[in-house]
Motif scaffolding. Sequence first.
Motif, PDB file in Angstrom:
ATOM      1  N   UNK A  79       0.849  -1.191   0.000  1.00 17.48           N
ATOM      2  CA  UNK A  79       0.000   0.000   0.000  1.00 17.48           C
ATOM      3  C   UNK A  79       0.889   1.247   0.000  1.00 17.48           C
ATOM      4  N   UNK A  80       1.977   1.212   0.732  1.00 22.34           N
ATOM      5  CA  UNK A  80       2.918   2.348   0.738  1.00 22.34           C
ATOM      6  C   UNK A  80       3.568   2.541  -0.630  1.00 22.34           C
ATOM      7  N   UNK A  81       3.850   1.446  -1.351  1.00 28.67           N
ATOM      8  CA  UNK A  81       4.409   1.574  -2.712  1.00 28.67           C
ATOM      9  C   UNK A  81       3.438   2.317  -3.619  1.00 28.67           C
ATOM     10  N   UNK A  82       2.160   1.994  -3.495  1.00 28.30           N
ATOM     11  CA  UNK A  82       1.145   2.696  -4.286  1.00 28.30           C
ATOM     12  C   UNK A  82       1.117   4.171  -3.891  1.00 28.30           C
ATOM     13  N   UNK A  83       1.211   4.434  -2.631  1.00 29.44           N
ATOM     14  CA  UNK A  83       1.220   5.820  -2.134  1.00 29.44           C
ATOM     15  C   UNK A  83       2.420   6.586  -2.679  1.00 29.44           C
ATOM     16  N   UNK A  84       3.588   5.952  -2.666  1.00 27.55           N
ATOM     17  CA  UNK A  84       4.791   6.621  -3.186  1.00 27.55           C
ATOM     18  C   UNK A  84       4.648   6.914  -4.678  1.00 27.55           C
ATOM     19  N   UNK A  85       4.070   5.989  -5.423  1.00 27.85           N
ATOM     20  CA  UNK A  85       3.866   6.211  -6.856  1.00 27.85           C
ATOM     21  C   UNK A  85       2.922   7.392  -7.076  1.00 27.85           C
ATOM     22  N   UNK A  86       1.863   7.478  -6.288  1.00 30.09           N
ATOM     23  CA  UNK A  86       0.943   8.616  -6.400  1.00 30.09           C
ATOM     24  C   UNK A  86       1.631   9.920  -6.003  1.00 30.09           C
ATOM     25  N   UNK A  87       2.473   9.867  -4.982  1.00 24.84           N
ATOM     26  CA  UNK A  87       3.226  11.058  -4.575  1.00 24.84           C
ATOM     27  C   UNK A  87       4.145  11.532  -5.703  1.00 24.84           C
ATOM     28  N   UNK A  88       4.783  10.585  -6.406  1.00 22.71           N
ATOM     29  CA  UNK A  88       5.642  10.950  -7.530  1.00 22.71           C
ATOM     30  C   UNK A  88       4.841  11.626  -8.638  1.00 22.71           C
ATOM     31  N   UNK A  89       3.658  11.103  -8.918  1.00 21.26           N
ATOM     32  CA  UNK A  89       2.795  11.732  -9.923  1.00 21.26           C
ATOM     33  C   UNK A  89       2.394  13.136  -9.492  1.00 21.26           C
ATOM     34  N   UNK A  90       2.036  13.284  -8.230  1.00 23.21           N
ATOM     35  CA  UNK A  90       1.637  14.600  -7.722  1.00 23.21           C
ATOM     36  C   UNK A  90       2.799  15.592  -7.832  1.00 23.21           C
ATOM     37  N   UNK A  91       4.011  15.148  -7.489  1.00 24.22           N
ATOM     38  CA  UNK A  91       5.179  16.024  -7.592  1.00 24.22           C
ATOM     39  C   UNK A  91       5.426  16.448  -9.037  1.00 24.22           C
TER      40      UNK A  91
END
Length: 118
Positions: A79-91
Amino acid sequence: MDLDDPTVDRLFHALADATRRDIVRRTVGGELSVSRLAEAYPMSFAAVQKHVAVLERVGLVTKHRHGRELLVCSDPDAVQRARRALDQLAEAWEGRIQRMADLLDATPHDPPTTHEGR
């Protein structure tokens, strides 16, 4: 995790389905049997098993036997990996928006002209 990584595609494919997202949400709080999960959805037990299998293949949930029951639990690391991927997209998007704002700020702002009397 690189956004171009095929793992990210599989992860978000798994999360694209509302039932699978709900299974992850339900199992974050603790283990649930596949039978118990199946009670929550208007579909067959086999269909729920297939959803769980998709989530398991990408590592969002794990399954193990406890007696006759097959228990499912979420993997917090996945779940954290998915969160990090979304954070990268947001950045990435925030950076694009900031660059566009900078360009607009650097462009001289001429007042609109009217062409009256022509």
